[in-house]
Write a protein that holds these residues in place. Structure first.
Motif, mmCIF file in Angstrom:
data_model
loop_
_atom_site.group_PDB
_atom_site.id
_atom_site.type_symbol
_atom_site.label_atom_id
_atom_site.label_comp_id
_atom_site.label_asym_id
_atom_site.label_seq_id
_atom_site.Cartn_x
_atom_site.Cartn_y
_atom_site.Cartn_z
ATOM 1 N N UNK A 1 0.861 -1.177 0.000
ATOM 2 C CA UNK A 1 0.000 0.000 0.000
ATOM 3 C C UNK A 1 0.897 1.226 0.000
ATOM 4 N N UNK A 2 0.627 2.172 -0.893
ATOM 5 C CA UNK A 2 1.349 3.447 -0.923
ATOM 6 C C UNK A 2 0.320 4.558 -0.849
ATOM 7 N N UNK A 3 0.343 5.340 0.222
ATOM 8 C CA UNK A 3 -0.599 6.450 0.327
ATOM 9 C C UNK A 3 -0.120 7.620 -0.529
ATOM 10 N N UNK A 4 -1.078 8.387 -1.031
ATOM 11 C CA UNK A 4 -0.737 9.562 -1.829
ATOM 12 C C UNK A 4 0.023 9.224 -3.094
ATOM 13 N N UNK A 5 -0.318 8.095 -3.717
ATOM 14 C CA UNK A 5 0.468 7.618 -4.853
ATOM 15 C C UNK A 5 -0.134 7.980 -6.202
ATOM 16 N N UNK A 6 -0.979 8.989 -6.247
ATOM 17 C CA UNK A 6 -1.541 9.409 -7.527
ATOM 18 C C UNK A 6 -0.594 10.307 -8.304
ATOM 19 N N UNK A 7 0.331 10.960 -7.593
ATOM 20 C CA UNK A 7 1.238 11.915 -8.234
ATOM 21 C C UNK A 7 2.600 11.850 -7.547
ATOM 22 N N UNK B 1 5.326 -2.260 -8.407
ATOM 23 C CA UNK B 1 4.430 -3.009 -9.296
ATOM 24 C C UNK B 1 5.188 -3.654 -10.446
ATOM 25 N N UNK B 2 6.174 -2.949 -10.985
ATOM 26 C CA UNK B 2 6.931 -3.498 -12.106
ATOM 27 C C UNK B 2 7.783 -4.690 -11.713
ATOM 28 N N UNK B 3 8.022 -4.852 -10.413
ATOM 29 C CA UNK B 3 8.754 -6.037 -9.939
ATOM 30 C C UNK B 3 7.808 -7.142 -9.495
ATOM 31 N N UNK B 4 6.504 -6.967 -9.728
ATOM 32 C CA UNK B 4 5.562 -8.042 -9.484
ATOM 33 C C UNK B 4 4.652 -7.885 -8.298
ATOM 34 N N UNK B 5 4.795 -6.823 -7.523
ATOM 35 C CA UNK B 5 3.932 -6.622 -6.353
ATOM 36 C C UNK B 5 2.534 -6.215 -6.774
ATOM 37 N N UNK B 6 1.562 -6.570 -5.940
ATOM 38 C CA UNK B 6 0.198 -6.061 -6.078
ATOM 39 C C UNK B 6 0.129 -4.786 -5.246
ATOM 40 N N UNK B 7 -0.004 -3.632 -5.881
ATOM 41 C CA UNK B 7 0.103 -2.348 -5.202
ATOM 42 C C UNK B 7 -1.254 -1.654 -5.155
ATOM 43 N N UNK B 8 -1.648 -1.255 -3.961
ATOM 44 C CA UNK B 8 -2.852 -0.450 -3.793
ATOM 45 C C UNK B 8 -2.455 1.004 -3.612
ATOM 46 N N UNK B 9 -2.954 1.835 -4.498
ATOM 47 C CA UNK B 9 -2.734 3.276 -4.418
ATOM 48 C C UNK B 9 -3.840 3.843 -3.531
ATOM 49 N N UNK B 10 -3.475 4.258 -2.341
ATOM 50 C CA UNK B 10 -4.455 4.779 -1.380
ATOM 51 C C UNK B 10 -4.507 6.290 -1.511
ATOM 52 N N UNK B 11 -5.607 6.805 -2.047
ATOM 53 C CA UNK B 11 -5.658 8.215 -2.417
ATOM 54 C C UNK B 11 -6.983 8.851 -2.010
ATOM 55 N N UNK B 12 -6.958 10.169 -1.914
ATOM 56 C CA UNK B 12 -8.149 10.938 -1.559
ATOM 57 C C UNK B 12 -9.033 11.202 -2.770
ATOM 58 N N UNK B 13 -8.420 11.301 -3.947
ATOM 59 C CA UNK B 13 -9.165 11.610 -5.167
ATOM 60 C C UNK B 13 -9.163 10.391 -6.080
#
Length: 321
Positions: A30-36, A47-59
């Protein structure tokens, strides 16, 4: 510091360079604020190394665009979006509840607000420490069981990464009035307090969860021009020397890919196996602050274990977790 932890990477290394060679298949992050900004580059490298990444964002719309961008190179479905407003404790709780019992291997508390006008979160906390620290404290507390489960499932320690800043030098945590109820508000002092809190959170979290398979470290990403500067007038950034009159960015600044490198190293670096409670910068353990090296180093107040314990007690009382 003869025992200082370093790595093969440095000031200009990129997140992709740090992540290269790691197989993250089956890992969840999980990466917070990962929209920008550096958040999206941190999420992309994982993600490019194979992880399932959740972008935790307000917008959610920005998050969806970021996930689509990442998936275009990492593979469809590697990045997904979760909604969280760190300035609203109910939103943080809803995010954690939606995550449920899924094992979690990496939590990167990347989101932040910087030098905003005086304002307060939905729960009545000063906006900078309320968002940057208390929101992330609640998230880390609620997801501790998921991080423990991630460690058990993978056989490797899960990692929490708390983004701090050189701004921590402006102020430690004012325990008498952290929310500027009685003292005059100073936007940079408030930012410094919040960034000191981010570093102290890593100290406190590591101490409490290292025996449950979780390590935590703080990261100073460096100077990067991103939407974090949204509240700063151009004239102020010119006065600071961050850019010239023509808008050219100071060469000292990193790119977003370079700014994400230390976060990725904190999440993956083998040099940090079993090691936590540190303040990291330029893909290495930071040296104590030296005025002769003005743009590097960590102040003692940001790693003080007594202050970390005091902050933990305050945080528990504030968010009820």
């Amino acid at each position: 510091m003869s025992d200082r932890i370093t790595s093969p990477f440095g000031y200009r290394s990129t997140a992709r360079e740090v992540a290269a060679g790691h197989d993250l298949t089956g890992r969840r992050a999980i990466v917070t604020g990962a929209a920008t900004g550096i958040g999206i580059e941190t999420a992309r490298a994982l993600a490019e190394r194979g992880a399932q990444v959740t972008i935790a964002v307000r917008k959610p719309d920005l998050g969806a665009a970021a996930a689509a961008d990442i998936n275009s190179t990492a593979g469809e479905g590697r990045a997904r979006v979760g909604h969280i407003d760190l300035a609203n404790q109910a939103s943080v709780r809803a995010f954690a509840e939606a995550w449920g019992a899924q094992p979690l291997n990496i939590l990167i508390n990347n989101a932040a607000v910087m030098a905003c006008p005086q304002s307060y979160t939905d729960d009545g906390l000063e906006m900078q420490i309320g968002t940057n620290h208390f929101g992330h404290y609640l998230l880390g507390a609620l997801l501790a069981p998921a991080l423990q489960a991630g460690a058990q499932a993978s056989g490797q320690a899960s990692r929490l990464v708390s983004l701090s800043s050189i701004g921590h030098r402006r102020s430690g945590v004012n325990f008498d009035d952290p929310h500027y109820r009685t003292r005059a508000y100073d936007k940079w002092e408030a930012y410094g307090q919040a960034k000191s809190a981010n570093a102290l959170f890593a100290v406190g979290y590591h101490r409490r969860f290292k025996d449950q398979g979780i390590i935590a470290n703080a990261v100073m990403p460096g100077g990067i021009m991103t939407p974090l500067q949204r509240h700063l007038p151009r004239e102020e950034m010119i006065a600071f020397g961050w850019m010239d009159e023509a808008g050219n960015i100071n060469d000292r600044f990193k790119t977003t890919e370079q700014g994400a490198a230390t976060s990725v190293w904190a999440a993956l670096g083998p040099e940090l196996d079993g090691v936590g409670g540190l303040y990291l910068e330029n893909c290495a353990q930071a040296l104590p602050f030296n005025p002769e090296v003005p743009f590097e180093g960590v102040m003692a107040h940001a790693l003080d274990p007594e202050a970390a314990d005091r902050l933990w007690t305050l945080s528990q009382a504030t968010v009820g977790a």
